[in-house]
Design an enzyme around this catalytic site. Structure first.
Site, PDB file in Angstrom:
ATOM      1  NE  ARG A  92      -2.522  -2.488   2.738  1.00 30.09           N
ATOM      2  CZ  ARG A  92      -2.742  -2.779   4.014  1.00 30.09           C
ATOM      3  NH1 ARG A  92      -3.413  -1.951   4.762  1.00 30.09           N
ATOM      4  NH2 ARG A  92      -2.301  -3.913   4.517  1.00 30.09           N
ATOM      5  CD  GLU A 129      -2.351  -5.203  14.299  1.00 34.83           C
ATOM      6  OE1 GLU A 129      -2.539  -4.625  13.221  1.00 34.83           O
ATOM      7  OE2 GLU A 129      -3.080  -5.041  15.300  1.00 34.83           O
TER       8      GLU A 129
HETATM    9  O1  LIG Z   1       3.579  -1.918  11.725  1.00 38.43           O
HETATM   10  P1  LIG Z   1       3.433  -3.330  11.257  1.00 38.43           P
HETATM   11  O2  LIG Z   1       2.978  -4.266  12.356  1.00 38.43           O
HETATM   12  O3  LIG Z   1       4.676  -3.816  10.586  1.00 38.43           O
HETATM   13  O4  LIG Z   1       2.247  -3.398  10.201  1.00 38.43           O
HETATM   14  C1  LIG Z   1       2.081  -2.447   9.195  1.00 38.43           C
HETATM   15  C2  LIG Z   1       2.227  -3.036   7.830  1.00 38.43           C
HETATM   16  O5  LIG Z   1       1.222  -4.034   7.604  1.00 38.43           O
HETATM   17  C3  LIG Z   1       0.536  -3.737   6.385  1.00 38.43           C
HETATM   18  O6  LIG Z   1       1.156  -4.288   5.283  1.00 38.43           O
HETATM   19  P2  LIG Z   1       1.021  -5.788   4.807  1.00 38.43           P
HETATM   20  O7  LIG Z   1       2.305  -6.483   5.108  1.00 38.43           O
HETATM   21  O8  LIG Z   1      -0.240  -6.377   5.296  1.00 38.43           O
HETATM   22  O9  LIG Z   1       1.073  -5.629   3.247  1.00 38.43           O
HETATM   23  P3  LIG Z   1       0.132  -5.156   2.089  1.00 38.43           P
HETATM   24  O10 LIG Z   1       0.287  -3.670   2.039  1.00 38.43           O
HETATM   25  O11 LIG Z   1       0.777  -5.872   0.986  1.00 38.43           O
HETATM   26  O12 LIG Z   1      -1.267  -5.585   2.365  1.00 38.43           O
HETATM   27  C4  LIG Z   1       0.630  -2.220   6.281  1.00 38.43           C
HETATM   28  O13 LIG Z   1       0.427  -1.770   4.967  1.00 38.43           O
HETATM   29  C5  LIG Z   1       2.020  -1.953   6.790  1.00 38.43           C
HETATM   30  O14 LIG Z   1       2.992  -2.086   5.765  1.00 38.43           O
HETATM   31  N1  LIG Z   2      -4.904  -3.236  11.702  1.00 39.62           N
HETATM   32  C1  LIG Z   2      -4.392  -3.083  10.485  1.00 39.62           C
HETATM   33  N2  LIG Z   2      -5.135  -2.561   9.473  1.00 39.62           N
HETATM   34  C2  LIG Z   2      -4.602  -2.411   8.234  1.00 39.62           C
HETATM   35  N3  LIG Z   2      -3.352  -2.746   7.926  1.00 39.62           N
HETATM   36  C3  LIG Z   2      -2.583  -3.256   8.895  1.00 39.62           C
HETATM   37  N4  LIG Z   2      -1.308  -3.663   8.898  1.00 39.62           N
HETATM   38  C4  LIG Z   2      -1.014  -4.098  10.137  1.00 39.62           C
HETATM   39  N5  LIG Z   2      -2.063  -3.977  10.955  1.00 39.62           N
HETATM   40  C5  LIG Z   2      -3.062  -3.452  10.204  1.00 39.62           C
END
Ligand SMILES: O=P(O)(O)OC[C@H]1O[C@H](OP(=O)(O)OP(=O)(O)O)[C@H](O)[C@@H]1O
Ligand SMILES: Nc1ncnc2[nH]cnc12
Length: 204
Positions: A92, A129
């Site tokens: 994202r 997370e």
């Molecule tokens: O602070 P954190 O616990 O590390 O979580 C945050 C990350 O999790 C999500 O990405 P995700 O890995 O789900 O990837 P995506 O954008 O491909 O859905 C979000 O876009 C952040 O990059």
């Molecule tokens: N709660 C949440 N919502 C959307 N993106 C995330 N990436 C990690 N935690 C998330």
């Protein structure tokens, strides 16, 4: 998540009128965020930024707000007049990084999940997370000493952003600031980072 509110680290601005306008931006964007319980795993409340992308007005508001923050806070705080590189995180962060880089006349450098980037890469593993993963960045995509910011949609545990900072450090540079639309401060992700974090909306 009981409530989404303007972030406590919200940096208003140079004048009361601008501060009011900036706060209105935040309230507006906050109202558009989607909330999905138990996605992608039970117990996670997933905050969805895509409704913002469905409105050109909201998207303009978002980037104008970020530019205002960078020009009135980030640049003066670091005594510089230009950001050289915007780093965006897979996936994202890829939607936010290039438009911001274009407005800043900066380079955009992607951090990708492992196995997707050609050529020589640097790597950092991380925990987030709802899982673990490995991030990569193409070697030599940032020159030592360049001014770098990181952007992503959301900071939860901070694992992803911390790994991105490690990749920037492996290139001989450092991150000036980490920027997000949403922060989840109860997870204390910003404590893991080597530079200030700014987010517009926070969840509790
Ligand atoms: O602070 P954190 O616990 O590390 O979580 C945050 C990350 O999790 C999500 O990405 P995700 O890995 O789900 O990837 P995506 O954008 O491909 O859905 C979000 O876009 C952040 O990059
Ligand atoms: N709660 C949440 N919502 C959307 N993106 C995330 N990436 C990690 N935690 C998330």
């Amino acid at each position: 998540m009981a409530q989404l509110v303007p972030a406590a680290n919200f940096e208003p601005s140079s004048s009361p009128a601008e501060a009011t306008a900036a706060k209105a931006d935040v309230l507006y964007l906050r109202s558009l965020l989607g909330e999905h319980a138990d996605f992608p795993k039970p117990g996670i409340v997933f905050l969805d930024i895509f409704p913002i992308f469905r409105s050109p007005f909201a998207l303009e508001t978002l980037f104008t707000h970020l530019m205002h923050h960078i020009t009135t806070v980030t640049l003066p705080a670091n005594k510089i007049n230009k950001i050289d590189v915007v780093v965006g995180l897979d996936a994202r962060g890829f939607l936010l990084g290039p438009p911001l880089a274009l407005r800043l006349h900066a380079a955009f450098v992607p951090v990708r999940k492992q196995g997707k980037l050609p050529g020589e890469v640097v790597k950092a593993s991380y925990e987030k997370e709802y899982g673990t993963d490995i991030f990569e960045m193409q070697s030599h995509s940032i020159a030592p000493g360049q001014s770098v910011i990181v952007i992503d949609d959301l900071i939860a545990t901070g694992g992803s952003a911390k790994a991105a900072g490690e990749l920037v450090a492996l290139q001989g540079s450092s991150v000036l600031e980490y920027l997000f639309i949403v922060g989840l401060p109860f997870l204390k992700g910003a404590d893991k980072l080597d530079a200030p974090a700014y987010w517009m909306v926070e969840g509790d």
